[in-house]
Design an enzyme around this catalytic site. Structure first.
Site, PDB file in Angstrom:
ATOM      1  CD  GLU A 130      41.167  49.401  36.288  1.00  0.00           C
ATOM      2  OE1 GLU A 130      40.581  50.492  36.096  1.00  0.00           O
ATOM      3  OE2 GLU A 130      42.295  49.144  35.847  1.00  0.00           O
TER       4      GLU A 130
ATOM      5  CG  HIS B  76      53.168  48.973  39.781  1.00  0.00           C
ATOM      6  ND1 HIS B  76      53.384  50.328  39.742  1.00  0.00           N
ATOM      7  CD2 HIS B  76      52.630  48.652  38.583  1.00  0.00           C
ATOM      8  CE1 HIS B  76      52.999  50.815  38.584  1.00  0.00           C
ATOM      9  NE2 HIS B  76      52.529  49.828  37.857  1.00  0.00           N
TER      10      HIS B  76
END
Lengths: 394, 350
Positions: free
Chosen positions: B84, B154
């Site tokens: 990322e 999540h």
């Protein structure tokens, strides 16, 4: 896809571990520490000429004299902070000389020679150090955080290594737009440990960015010596790990560094593909004016790099050897220093930027909330302005 | 909660916005299809625009980038390595060259390695360079929010971390129509924008989304329902819980509620909020993110600054508890319509 997967595996019946220094990458050098060409270097000497090397020399002197003056001025309290380039002037001008203005530069913070070579002049640099109204950065950042849109030099930032993946991205943009120019980022051996360095080389490798990674291995990251910084064979070997063509070069040999940069750019554009160049050098100065290197390294080491492996002295010796030293180094030094002092006086007397500028650039235009806050500060300064030396601002 | 979504679709989540021209040719689209359509529009009109991230090439784990690589080519729609901070740094660099750059972070929960590049670099580039450089053509998209079974990693809603950073814009759509219009605005806005997509909405039914290119302005909240007794503020999937809570509270207490969808978290449209609260005198703010330091806190602070004398009650908040987002306890954690109902009732009857 299966064929490629299977092809990439080659089996061995004998158990062995690859030694971490199996790939011992040599250091490319053209002139030795006495400024004389190595026996097999003649093939490379035709890549340089008298004018080029003299320009390199004079630019290195500019860096040296600028550093000397501003280090002293910081000590006198005239500017708040300064970082010198001592010992690395050679790799700065040599790499810059092999590039052109269409190439993009992502500096770390110890690349003043790159700025000067590309036309970021002494006056402009002085404005930035004094954070005055003529600073292109609007006085927003600490001294030595130079940048220039006109010269395609991305403004210096303080966090380390963040410029490296950005150079990978911009190098990809150059590829996307079919440009025959490259993105060049500079970073030290310390910054090379940051995650962003790994991230950048990996993504540049897979996206085939037109990016040149230049590591200035100057052996120190503030007080941390190489031995506490990495266990690898320097930084050059890491490029190979990411699938990147890599070279190690004597960063204090301007000719070797110049040639290697030229060849690196050719290799990048031929791919396209990124290239890593590790320039071996030495940071003779303190990390910054907030540091005192005598606390962690000895005089003997410093003297060696001052006398025996100094890029400026080595070039001077080479010029002498070639019969190209048609100027007096002392004169050049004096004349350069005078210019720098004049520029300093101009910068010092400029006003600071308008206080309103503090609110500019957060976004492309002020948001309602920023307008509101600016109004609050305006009212506050109407009462207290003098206590904040508002008349020093334009 | 996903089952609740299927049982009853909130008209609010699938409503159009006043800025969207009516009577245009439209197609029924889920939120992910609307997002896909917006990306397709950009890639078609802007020949150097790029969309990239982990697994973007085959269509993305949520299918948002489905078909784009085949249509627009591998140099513009591509996979990045699993990193990322690399995605974000690469994106900042590409955007600073002027390329329309749309980077995807696979889950907002994984945005944190990119935090430095986002808050120290993207947010500050224009400012610190005196305007010489900027990465205004950067948009970072990430699925956010509760999905029913996501647990700690999540389900997160990280907008507050970024809202605290001057220089970023943060946009969150509530439904397919807003997703397309706001995403197009975000991509075209000359500032770096974080676009958080409520993942629970990706496939949740569909509604008419205009086929044309249209935009919904950033920095403007939308009053999705007018009312008189209390102002309810939310965004993204929260509009579902709020719609249900409001329906119940209006019936039981005989009042009308005004519901505001923020649409843009940063910069906030305080003008719309203040006007509403000055009218109603009461306010409840809802978000999934933990209560402490959530953006509800900032909005509450601003409301009491500007509307103090108009307030009839404290400002209420319905938020996630101050715990990480749990799995088996999600039903207790999630600020749903019952929690919203109780808080609205408390504030209205204060």
């Amino acid at each position: 896809m299966l064929k490629a997967l299977l092809r990439s595996m080659s089996y061995s019946s004998s158990l062995s571990f690859t030694h971490p220094h199996a790939l011992s990458i040599p250091t490319f050098q053209v002139i030795n520490e006495d400024g004389l060409p190595n026996s097999s270097s003649s093939q490379y000497l035709s890549s340089v000429n008298k004018d080029l090397l003299i320009r390199m020399y004079k630019t290195m002197i500019e860096v040296q004299e600028f550093d000397t003056l501003y280090y002293d001025l910081q000590r006198q309290g005239l500017i708040s902070f300064y970082m010198q380039n001592s010992g690395e002037e050679g790799l700065q001008v040599a790499t810059a000389a092999a590039l052109d203005l269409n190439d993009w530069i992502f500096p770390q913070y110890r690349e003043l020679g790159v700025f000067f070579w590309r036309g970021f002049d002494i006056q402009q640099a002085s404005h930035q150090l004094f954070s005055n109204a003529k600073d292109l950065g609007q006085g927003k950042q600490m001294p030595v955080h130079y940048g220039s849109k006109d010269l395609n030099i991305m403004t210096v930032r303080s966090p380390l290594a963040t410029q490296i993946p950005q150079a990978a991205g911009l190098g990809y943009g150059l590829r996307l737009k079919n440009q025959s120019s490259i993105a060049v980022c500079y970073f030290g051996d310390g910054a090379a440990s940051e995650g962003d360095t790994h991230a950048a080389m990996n993504i540049a490798s897979t996206t085939k960015s037109q990016t040149l990674f230049v590591c200035r291995n100057n052996k120190y990251a503030i007080s941390t010596n190489m031995k506490d910084q990495y266990g690898s064979d320097g930084i050059a070997v890491r490029g190979v790990a990411y699938g990147i063509h890599s070279i190690r070069v004597d960063g204090n040999d301007v000719i070797a560094t110049y040639i290697a940069t030229q060849e690196a750019k050719k290799l990048i554009l031929a791919g396209p593909q990124p290239v890593l160049m590790e320039c071996m050098t030495y940071r003779r100065g303190h990390h910054s004016t907030s540091d005192d290197a005598s606390r962690y390294r000895n005089k003997e080491e410093l003297e060696h790099y001052q006398k025996n492996n100094n890029p400026i002295i080595r070039l001077e010796k080479f010029l002498k050897h070639m019969g190209w030293l048609d100027f007096d180094p002392v004169e050049i030094q004096k004349e350069t220093r005078d210019r720098i002092i004049k520029a300093k006086d101009v910068a010092k007397n400029e006003k600071l930027p308008k206080w309103e500028v503090m609110f500019d650039g957060v976004y492309n235009e002020l948001t309602p909330e920023l307008k509101k806050q600016k109004g609050e500060l305006k009212k506050f300064l109407e009462i207290y302005g003098d206590k904040y030396e508002i008349n020093k601002h334009s | 909660m996903l089952t609740r979504l299927n049982q009853r679709f909130s008209s609010l989540l699938f409503s159009a916005s006043p800025e969207v021209p009516t009577g245009l040719p439209a197609t029924k689209r889920t939120m992910l299809a609307a997002i896909n359509n917006a990306l397709d529009t950009v890639l078609t009109k802007d020949q150097t625009a790029c969309v990239f991230g982990e697994d973007v090439a085959f269509g993305g784990v949520f299918r948002c980038t489905d078909g784009l690589r085949a249509k627009h080519g591998e140099s513009r729609v591509f996979n990045t390595p699993l990193c990322e901070q690399g995605i974000a740094g690469f994106a900042v660099g590409l955007a600073s060259y002027g390329v329309t750059t749309i980077a995807e972070i696979q889950f907002a929960d994984y945005i944190f390695p990119a935090f430095d590049q986002i808050v120290n670099e993207a947010a500050k580039l224009r400012y610190r360079t005196g305007g010489q450089f900027n990465c205004g053509s950067l948009t970072i998209r990430a699925p956010y929010g509760a999905v029913g079974h996501g647990g700690l990693y999540h389900s997160q809603s990280p907008e507050a971390y970024f809202a605290h950073t001057p220089g970023l814009k943060i946009v969150i759509p509530r439904g397919p129509v807003q997703a397309k219009g706001l995403l197009l605005s975000s991509i075209r806005d000359p500032n770096p924008v974080l676009f958080f997509e409520p993942k629970a909405m990706y496939r949740a039914s569909s509604c008419d989304v205009p086929d044309d290119d249209y935009t919904i302005p950033l920095g403007k909240a939308e009053i999705v329902k007018h009312g008189r007794e209390v102002t309810i503020i939310g965004f993204g999937l929260q509009l579902l819980s709020l719609d249900k809570a409001v329906t119940r509270v209006e019936k039981e207490l005989g009042i009308t509620c005004e519901i505001i969808d923020l649409r843009t978290i940063m910069p906030l449209d305080m003008e719309t909020i203040e006007k509403s609260v000055k009218k109603t005198g009461r306010c409840v703010i809802a978000h999934e993110a933990p209560r402490f330091g959530g953006i509800g806190a900032e909005i509450a602070a601003k409301i009491q600054e500007e509307c103090f004398l108009h307030l009839e009650a404290p400002i209420g908040r319905v938020c996630g508890w101050d715990t990480p987002f749990p799995l088996v306890f999600e039903k207790f954690y999630y600020p749903d319509e019952n929690r919203a109902y109780e808080e609205i009732k408390r504030i209205v009857l204060y």
